[in-house]
Design an enzyme around this catalytic site. Structure first.
Site, PDB file in Angstrom:
ATOM      1  N   LYS A   1       0.836  -1.209   0.000  1.00 19.60           N
ATOM      2  CA  LYS A   1       0.000   0.000   0.000  1.00 19.60           C
ATOM      3  C   LYS A   1       0.871   1.260   0.000  1.00 19.60           C
ATOM      4  CE  LYS A   1      -2.456  -0.838   3.755  1.00 19.60           C
ATOM      5  NZ  LYS A   1      -1.892  -2.113   4.207  1.00 19.60           N
TER       6      LYS A   1
ATOM      7  N   ARG B   1      -9.650   0.975   8.848  1.00 23.47           N
ATOM      8  CA  ARG B   1      -9.204  -0.377   9.180  1.00 23.47           C
ATOM      9  C   ARG B   1     -10.267  -1.143   9.954  1.00 23.47           C
ATOM     10  NH1 ARG B   1      -3.306   0.699   9.060  1.00 23.47           N
ATOM     11  NH2 ARG B   1      -2.130  -1.202   9.385  1.00 23.47           N
TER      12      ARG B   1
ATOM     13  N   ARG C   1      11.519  -6.456   5.182  1.00 25.61           N
ATOM     14  CA  ARG C   1      11.413  -5.025   4.888  1.00 25.61           C
ATOM     15  C   ARG C   1      12.341  -4.186   5.782  1.00 25.61           C
ATOM     16  NH1 ARG C   1       5.652  -2.005   4.893  1.00 25.61           N
ATOM     17  NH2 ARG C   1       5.610  -2.522   7.105  1.00 25.61           N
TER      18      ARG C   1
ATOM     19  N   ARG D   1      11.238  -1.722  11.167  1.00 21.64           N
ATOM     20  CA  ARG D   1      10.139  -1.307  12.037  1.00 21.64           C
ATOM     21  C   ARG D   1       9.959  -2.343  13.135  1.00 21.64           C
ATOM     22  NH1 ARG D   1       5.002   0.424   8.364  1.00 21.64           N
ATOM     23  NH2 ARG D   1       3.923  -0.700  10.019  1.00 21.64           N
TER      24      ARG D   1
HETATM   25  P1  AMP Z   1       0.728   0.820   9.018  1.00 22.87           P
HETATM   26  O1  AMP Z   1       1.941   1.648   8.796  1.00 22.87           O
HETATM   27  O2  AMP Z   1      -0.460   1.261   8.195  1.00 22.87           O
HETATM   28  O3  AMP Z   1       0.994  -0.666   8.884  1.00 22.87           O
HETATM   29  O4  AMP Z   1       0.285   1.056  10.547  1.00 22.87           O
HETATM   30  C1  AMP Z   1       1.124   0.697  11.611  1.00 22.87           C
HETATM   31  C2  AMP Z   1       0.312   0.582  12.890  1.00 22.87           C
HETATM   32  O5  AMP Z   1      -0.298   1.836  13.203  1.00 22.87           O
HETATM   33  C3  AMP Z   1      -0.830  -0.415  12.858  1.00 22.87           C
HETATM   34  O6  AMP Z   1      -0.416  -1.756  13.099  1.00 22.87           O
HETATM   35  C4  AMP Z   1      -1.724   0.124  13.973  1.00 22.87           C
HETATM   36  O7  AMP Z   1      -1.198  -0.183  15.246  1.00 22.87           O
HETATM   37  C5  AMP Z   1      -1.591   1.636  13.779  1.00 22.87           C
HETATM   38  N1  AMP Z   1      -2.604   2.143  12.818  1.00 22.87           N
HETATM   39  C6  AMP Z   1      -2.374   2.693  11.589  1.00 22.87           C
HETATM   40  N2  AMP Z   1      -3.523   3.025  10.986  1.00 22.87           N
HETATM   41  C7  AMP Z   1      -4.527   2.664  11.849  1.00 22.87           C
HETATM   42  C8  AMP Z   1      -5.945   2.710  11.787  1.00 22.87           C
HETATM   43  N3  AMP Z   1      -6.576   3.199  10.712  1.00 22.87           N
HETATM   44  N4  AMP Z   1      -6.637   2.266  12.854  1.00 22.87           N
HETATM   45  C9  AMP Z   1      -6.026   1.792  13.954  1.00 22.87           C
HETATM   46  N5  AMP Z   1      -4.684   1.677  14.067  1.00 22.87           N
HETATM   47  C10 AMP Z   1      -3.927   2.130  13.024  1.00 22.87           C
END
Ligand code: AMP
Length: 219
Positions: free
Chosen positions: A13, A88, A127, A160
């Site tokens: 994404k 999400r 990654r 990460r």
């Molecule tokens: P990502 O970079 O999109 O994989 O997000 C990393 C982490 O941020 C996720 O595993 C969640 O803990 C938190 N996070 C990001 N976006 C959301 C969302 N829309 N709702 C809830 N938690 C989020």
């Protein structure tokens, strides 16, 4: 264009969102990036979010919805936007649709990237990311330089915390129970378009462009 990118963690994404945002000149809004920024600045929000993120759990809907609402009200979103990693959960999706309808706007499309679990786990565990510009590397197919310094911006390349294998499994579990239902939710609303996440970055991007161009013609 007002777009949502849907898909499990690790389907691409981030990179595909970046390319789409350049191609169509719309801001890419990643809730994950916003939260990581807050964490790096040690803000109140960052200190709250880190406990969820490090365990692979979702940050509560009310917190995320407030962040997204404030971001979507900014001027640069007048020309459209692409959301990456939001919504999400079903309540987040409902919040987004209500917010847009209150503003007299509508969502044009939800693009769901499909990829099998073993490819996802492989990609996430390999990654590595630049802490400064966000560029992605992959230990297997696109390894970072040995000195760990980003060739684009000179930032430090890191893994990460939530890309560790134990956390990846939890994130995939959370995806299946909370986020996957959004595929049917948006399909029932006639907004869903599916994209195969296999293939090179440019092949997947080409598929995106042909789908988005068709959607644009129909708007
Ligand atoms: P990502 O970079 O999109 O994989 O997000 C990393 C982490 O941020 C996720 O595993 C969640 O803990 C938190 N996070 C990001 N976006 C959301 C969302 N829309 N709702 C809830 N938690 C989020």
């Amino acid at each position: 264009m007002r777009l949502v990118l849907l898909g499990a963690p690790g389907v691409g994404k981030g990179v595909q969102g970046y390319l789409i945002s350049k191609e169509y000149d719309i801001p890419k809004i990643s809730t994950g990036d916003i939260l990581r920024q807050e964490i790096s600045e040690n803000t109140r929000l960052g200190r709250k979010a880190i406990n969820f993120i490090e365990k692979g759990e979702l940050v509560p809907d009310e917190v995320i919805n407030k962040i997204v609402e404030a971001r979507l009200k900014k001027d640069d979103c007048k020309k459209g936007f692409l959301l990456d990693g939001y919504p999400r959960t079903i309540p987040q999706a409902e919040f987004l649709l209500n917010f847009l309808s209150d503003e007299g706007l509508k969502l044009d499309a939800v693009l769901n990237i499909k990829l099998d679990d073993s490819t996802i786990t492989n990609r996430l565990s390999n990654r590595r990311i630049c802490s400064k510009c966000g560029k992605d590397f992959n230990l297997a197919v696109n390894p970072p330089p040995e000195d760990g310094i980003c060739p684009v911006c000179g930032g430090k390349i890191y893994q990460r915390e939530d890309d560790r294998i134990e956390v990846i499994e939890e994130r995939l579990k959370v995806y299946r129970s909370n986020t996957k239902p959004l595929v049917d939710f948006f399909r029932e609303k006639g907004k869903l378009f599916e994209v195969d996440g296999n293939g090179s970055i440019s092949e997947v991007h080409k598929n995106f462009v042909s789908i988005i161009n068709k959607i644009k013609d129909d708007i």
